[in-house]
Design a protein around this motif. Structure first.
Motif, PDB file in Angstrom:
ATOM      1  N   ASP A   1       7.891  73.682  46.361  1.00  0.00           N
ATOM      2  CA  ASP A   1       9.304  73.337  46.334  1.00  0.00           C
ATOM      3  C   ASP A   1       9.626  72.111  47.198  1.00  0.00           C
ATOM      4  O   ASP A   1      10.774  71.788  47.405  1.00  0.00           O
ATOM      5  CB  ASP A   1      10.148  74.539  46.794  1.00  0.00           C
ATOM      6  CG  ASP A   1       9.679  75.076  48.142  1.00  0.00           C
ATOM      7  OD1 ASP A   1       8.698  74.516  48.675  1.00  0.00           O
ATOM      8  OD2 ASP A   1      10.296  76.029  48.641  1.00  0.00           O
ATOM      9  N   ALA A   2       8.606  71.470  47.751  1.00  0.00           N
ATOM     10  CA  ALA A   2       8.876  70.302  48.591  1.00  0.00           C
ATOM     11  C   ALA A   2       9.262  69.119  47.711  1.00  0.00           C
ATOM     12  O   ALA A   2       9.017  69.114  46.516  1.00  0.00           O
ATOM     13  CB  ALA A   2       7.647  69.960  49.398  1.00  0.00           C
ATOM     14  N   GLY A   3       9.885  68.129  48.324  1.00  0.00           N
ATOM     15  CA  GLY A   3      10.382  67.007  47.543  1.00  0.00           C
ATOM     16  C   GLY A   3       9.319  65.986  47.209  1.00  0.00           C
ATOM     17  O   GLY A   3       8.246  65.959  47.802  1.00  0.00           O
ATOM     18  N   ALA A   4       9.666  65.143  46.209  1.00  0.00           N
ATOM     19  CA  ALA A   4       8.780  64.039  45.879  1.00  0.00           C
ATOM     20  C   ALA A   4       8.830  63.019  47.018  1.00  0.00           C
ATOM     21  O   ALA A   4       9.782  62.975  47.787  1.00  0.00           O
ATOM     22  CB  ALA A   4       9.252  63.401  44.584  1.00  0.00           C
ATOM     23  N   THR A   5       7.785  62.197  47.118  1.00  0.00           N
ATOM     24  CA  THR A   5       7.766  61.151  48.143  1.00  0.00           C
ATOM     25  C   THR A   5       7.354  59.842  47.487  1.00  0.00           C
ATOM     26  O   THR A   5       6.699  59.838  46.451  1.00  0.00           O
ATOM     27  CB  THR A   5       6.756  61.460  49.262  1.00  0.00           C
ATOM     28  OG1 THR A   5       5.692  62.189  48.710  1.00  0.00           O
ATOM     29  CG2 THR A   5       7.385  62.234  50.379  1.00  0.00           C
ATOM     30  N   ARG A   6       7.717  58.775  48.148  1.00  0.00           N
ATOM     31  CA  ARG A   6       7.422  57.462  47.604  1.00  0.00           C
ATOM     32  C   ARG A   6       6.231  56.881  48.354  1.00  0.00           C
ATOM     33  O   ARG A   6       6.194  56.901  49.588  1.00  0.00           O
ATOM     34  CB  ARG A   6       8.662  56.603  47.837  1.00  0.00           C
ATOM     35  CG  ARG A   6       8.711  55.315  47.105  1.00  0.00           C
ATOM     36  CD  ARG A   6      10.014  54.638  47.540  1.00  0.00           C
ATOM     37  NE  ARG A   6       9.867  53.215  47.515  1.00  0.00           N
ATOM     38  CZ  ARG A   6      10.263  52.461  46.516  1.00  0.00           C
ATOM     39  NH1 ARG A   6      10.857  52.999  45.468  1.00  0.00           N
ATOM     40  NH2 ARG A   6      10.084  51.162  46.543  1.00  0.00           N
ATOM     41  N   ALA A   7       5.242  56.400  47.604  1.00  0.00           N
ATOM     42  CA  ALA A   7       4.041  55.865  48.246  1.00  0.00           C
ATOM     43  C   ALA A   7       4.327  54.478  48.810  1.00  0.00           C
ATOM     44  O   ALA A   7       5.140  53.727  48.248  1.00  0.00           O
ATOM     45  CB  ALA A   7       2.911  55.782  47.221  1.00  0.00           C
ATOM     46  N   SER A   8       3.631  54.132  49.896  1.00  0.00           N
ATOM     47  CA  SER A   8       3.735  52.774  50.426  1.00  0.00           C
ATOM     48  C   SER A   8       3.087  51.813  49.418  1.00  0.00           C
ATOM     49  O   SER A   8       2.334  52.240  48.529  1.00  0.00           O
ATOM     50  CB  SER A   8       3.003  52.673  51.757  1.00  0.00           C
ATOM     51  OG  SER A   8       1.608  52.825  51.524  1.00  0.00           O
ATOM     52  N   LEU A   9       3.356  50.530  49.570  1.00  0.00           N
ATOM     53  CA  LEU A   9       2.764  49.561  48.640  1.00  0.00           C
ATOM     54  C   LEU A   9       1.242  49.566  48.742  1.00  0.00           C
ATOM     55  O   LEU A   9       0.534  49.472  47.738  1.00  0.00           O
ATOM     56  CB  LEU A   9       3.321  48.159  48.924  1.00  0.00           C
ATOM     57  CG  LEU A   9       4.769  47.963  48.477  1.00  0.00           C
ATOM     58  CD1 LEU A   9       5.231  46.550  48.793  1.00  0.00           C
ATOM     59  CD2 LEU A   9       4.944  48.258  46.986  1.00  0.00           C
ATOM     60  N   LEU A  10       0.737  49.738  49.977  1.00  0.00           N
ATOM     61  CA  LEU A  10      -0.718  49.763  50.158  1.00  0.00           C
ATOM     62  C   LEU A  10      -1.318  50.968  49.434  1.00  0.00           C
ATOM     63  O   LEU A  10      -2.300  50.838  48.694  1.00  0.00           O
ATOM     64  CB  LEU A  10      -1.059  49.805  51.655  1.00  0.00           C
ATOM     65  CG  LEU A  10      -2.566  49.923  51.943  1.00  0.00           C
ATOM     66  CD1 LEU A  10      -3.312  48.697  51.425  1.00  0.00           C
ATOM     67  CD2 LEU A  10      -2.814  50.103  53.443  1.00  0.00           C
ATOM     68  N   ASP A  11      -0.701  52.147  49.623  1.00  0.00           N
ATOM     69  CA  ASP A  11      -1.240  53.337  48.952  1.00  0.00           C
ATOM     70  C   ASP A  11      -1.098  53.235  47.431  1.00  0.00           C
ATOM     71  O   ASP A  11      -1.944  53.728  46.683  1.00  0.00           O
ATOM     72  CB  ASP A  11      -0.559  54.608  49.489  1.00  0.00           C
ATOM     73  CG  ASP A  11      -1.091  54.963  50.877  1.00  0.00           C
ATOM     74  OD1 ASP A  11      -2.241  54.617  51.161  1.00  0.00           O
ATOM     75  OD2 ASP A  11      -0.337  55.575  51.662  1.00  0.00           O
ATOM     76  N   THR A  12      -0.012  52.596  46.972  1.00  0.00           N
ATOM     77  CA  THR A  12       0.138  52.393  45.527  1.00  0.00           C
ATOM     78  C   THR A  12      -1.033  51.564  45.000  1.00  0.00           C
ATOM     79  O   THR A  12      -1.656  51.896  43.981  1.00  0.00           O
ATOM     80  CB  THR A  12       1.465  51.668  45.226  1.00  0.00           C
ATOM     81  OG1 THR A  12       2.531  52.467  45.730  1.00  0.00           O
ATOM     82  CG2 THR A  12       1.661  51.451  43.747  1.00  0.00           C
ATOM     83  N   ALA A  13      -1.368  50.499  45.736  1.00  0.00           N
ATOM     84  CA  ALA A  13      -2.485  49.651  45.312  1.00  0.00           C
ATOM     85  C   ALA A  13      -3.788  50.441  45.352  1.00  0.00           C
ATOM     86  O   ALA A  13      -4.628  50.327  44.452  1.00  0.00           O
ATOM     87  CB  ALA A  13      -2.576  48.425  46.228  1.00  0.00           C
ATOM     88  N   LEU A  14      -3.940  51.297  46.378  1.00  0.00           N
ATOM     89  CA  LEU A  14      -5.176  52.084  46.473  1.00  0.00           C
ATOM     90  C   LEU A  14      -5.293  53.061  45.302  1.00  0.00           C
ATOM     91  O   LEU A  14      -6.370  53.251  44.744  1.00  0.00           O
ATOM     92  CB  LEU A  14      -5.193  52.864  47.795  1.00  0.00           C
ATOM     93  CG  LEU A  14      -5.534  52.034  49.041  1.00  0.00           C
ATOM     94  CD1 LEU A  14      -5.394  52.878  50.302  1.00  0.00           C
ATOM     95  CD2 LEU A  14      -6.941  51.466  48.941  1.00  0.00           C
ATOM     96  N   VAL A  15      -4.165  53.682  44.901  1.00  0.00           N
ATOM     97  CA  VAL A  15      -4.213  54.623  43.767  1.00  0.00           C
ATOM     98  C   VAL A  15      -4.565  53.863  42.485  1.00  0.00           C
ATOM     99  O   VAL A  15      -5.415  54.292  41.695  1.00  0.00           O
ATOM    100  CB  VAL A  15      -2.865  55.359  43.595  1.00  0.00           C
ATOM    101  CG1 VAL A  15      -2.846  56.147  42.295  1.00  0.00           C
ATOM    102  CG2 VAL A  15      -2.605  56.286  44.769  1.00  0.00           C
TER     103      VAL A  15
END
Ligand code: HEM
Length: 438
Positions: free
Chosen positions: A15-29
């Motif tokens: 039930d926890a909320g969504a979170t927004r990834a940092s730009l660095l983590d977005t690039a890593l994904v």
């Protein structure tokens, strides 16, 4: 950004909320999770790149990255702020269950899948919208006999498998991918299109060409000429509707759906050969697989868990969805990276081991994140048929012969299994069994 939950382990929290990834983590994904699957070939595997991925241990790295993200951000979903079409990455098995269960809100088709699959199956059920989707799904379920452990064509299918496996093994002391794959396609063409299609490689070769284009999705033009030739080659066999084959059950009525069946049987061949590698290296499981019954099918299921053939399950949100206090907009592409859930050592005591028994005693099926054949309304309708066919092939391969894995990697029962298994590189020494079946 939300701090990770400290009260319950992240994998249990739904039930926890969504979170927004940092730009660095977005690039890593993008680079560390999505790109490797795309490069290896989502629709048709590229053998050389699969070999490189195994050597570079890319899957292990992707799974480790997902774990770090879950530790850092909590259970998610993790929203990747991409400019045109946002993506969201579930990090929690409960979210996987929610997404797959609701095909109206999380559409199994969607933009990316359409761009890719329309190269060879523009009317396939997976990328269809209502009202066609329901009709096409029903047709698939009727012919593939979904949820029936024994298909009505069991007798002719078993005869085909016996015939081809004994021809494959006659006077053979080595078995590699090429020989196995040739026999596999004789079996598949006979089961799907009939005996007269056994040696007709035209439909399956043309399909391979279209699938290689589909790897490039929208970056490759569609070759309508090749697709028309493929359709015609397929129809020649479907029109015959040979009794004892799937074509005999349905004829040309299923012409739009058969491309997916042939495509998906390719994955089943890869899985069967990997399962053989596990049986060759796990004597305890091998002894049980030789006895008739559901164990051989469970071996196949666990092989797909260990090395999923659809590592990315895509679902496109048709409306805004709420995750805790956070709203994720319509149009977001939810990307379920299944190897992360299938190898989750926090939830599965057998994460990196070969554990067919877990499917027989129901513990694996009860895990929301274990979805080798997907789940919910778009779950694989071929699941029961494919477990039957692959289980029978495995039983026939191992009934009178024993195998020693010659080519790497080592698959010891007492060491964690590798995250990538290159089926194209497997080679076995084969000999007639020296002792009677258990
Ligand atoms: C080891 C073999 C197979 C595996 C692991 C497998 C797995 C899957 C998965 C994960 C999906 C969902 C894909 C998604 O959501 O994007 C799927 C869908 C589907 N599979 Fe399979 N499959 C296999 C073999 C087969 C075979 C042999 C057939 C047909 C003869 C088949 C027919 C289908 C169809 C028609 C769908 C689309 C269902 C829908 O959209 O409602 N599959 N399969």
């Amino acid at each position: 950004m939300r701090p990770p939950s400290t009260e319950r382990p992240a994998h249990e929290t739904t039930d926890a909320g969504a979170t927004r990834a940092s730009l660095l983590d977005t690039a890593l994904v993008l680079g560390g999770v999505l790109l490797p699957s795309v490069v290896i070939g989502v629709i048709k595997r590229r053998p050389r790149l699969l070999r490189l991925a195994r050597r570079a241990r890319l899957d292990r790295m992707s799974i480790a990255l997902m774990r770090r993200l879950r530790d850092r951000y909590g259970p998610g979903p993790l929203v990747l702020p991409l400019p045109i079409r946002p993506m969201a990455l579930p990090l929690n098995a409960g979210h996987v269950e929610r997404i797959l269960a609701d095909a109206d809100t999380f559409h199994p088709g969607g933009h990316y899948k359409r761009l890719s699959l329309r190269h060879f199956q523009p009317h396939g059920v997976l990328i269809s919208d209502e009202p066609e989707r329901s009709d096409r799904r029903e047709l698939n379920e009727d012919v593939l006999e979904t949820d029936r452990p024994e298909h009505s064509l069991t007798a002719p299918m078993t005869a085909v498998i016996r015939d081809e496996v004994s021809a494959l093994l006659a006077a053979r002391d080595r078995l590699g991918w090429d020989e196995f794959n040739a026999a596999w396609w004789w079996i598949v063409r006979r089961i799907v299109l009939g005996d007269a299609a056994r040696d007709d490689r035209e439909p399956t070769d043309l399909l391979d060409r279209l699938r290689r284009d589909a790897n490039w999705a929208g970056f490759h033009p569609r070759r309508e000429g090749v697709r028309r030739r493929f359709d015609a080659a397929l129809r020649r066999h479907l029109d015959r509707a040979e009794p004892g084959s799937l074509a005999g059950q349905v004829g040309a009525r299923a012409a739009d759906q058969v491309p997916h069946w042939l495509f998906a049987f390719d994955a089943a061949g890869m899985v069967t050969f990997r399962a053989l590698a596990l049986l060759a290296t796990h004597p305890e499981q091998a002894a049980q697989a030789r006895t008739p019954g559901p164990y051989a099918g469970a071996c196949v299921l666990d092989t797909v868990r260990l090395w999923p053939t659809t590592p990315l399950l895509l679902r496109e949100a048709t409306r805004d969805t709420d995750w805790g206090r956070v709203r994720i907009p319509r149009g977001t592409q939810f990307v379920i990276f299944t190897p992360f859930f299938h190898r989750d050592a926090e939830t599965l005591p057998y994460a990196d081991r070969f554990a067919p028994r877990a499917w027989l005693d129901g513990t694996a099926s009860a895990e929301a994140g274990l979805v080798p054949f997907s789940a919910g309304p778009a779950r694989c309708p071929g699941r029961d048929l494919v477990l039957q066919v692959t289980g029978t092939v495995l039983a026939e391969l191992t009934a009178g012969h024993e195998y020693r894995l010659l080519a790497p990697p080592r698959l010891d029962p007492d060491r964690p299994l590798p995250a990538t298994l290159d089926n194209f590189g497997l080679t076995f020494a084969v000999r007639t069994r020296q002792w009677p079946s258990d």
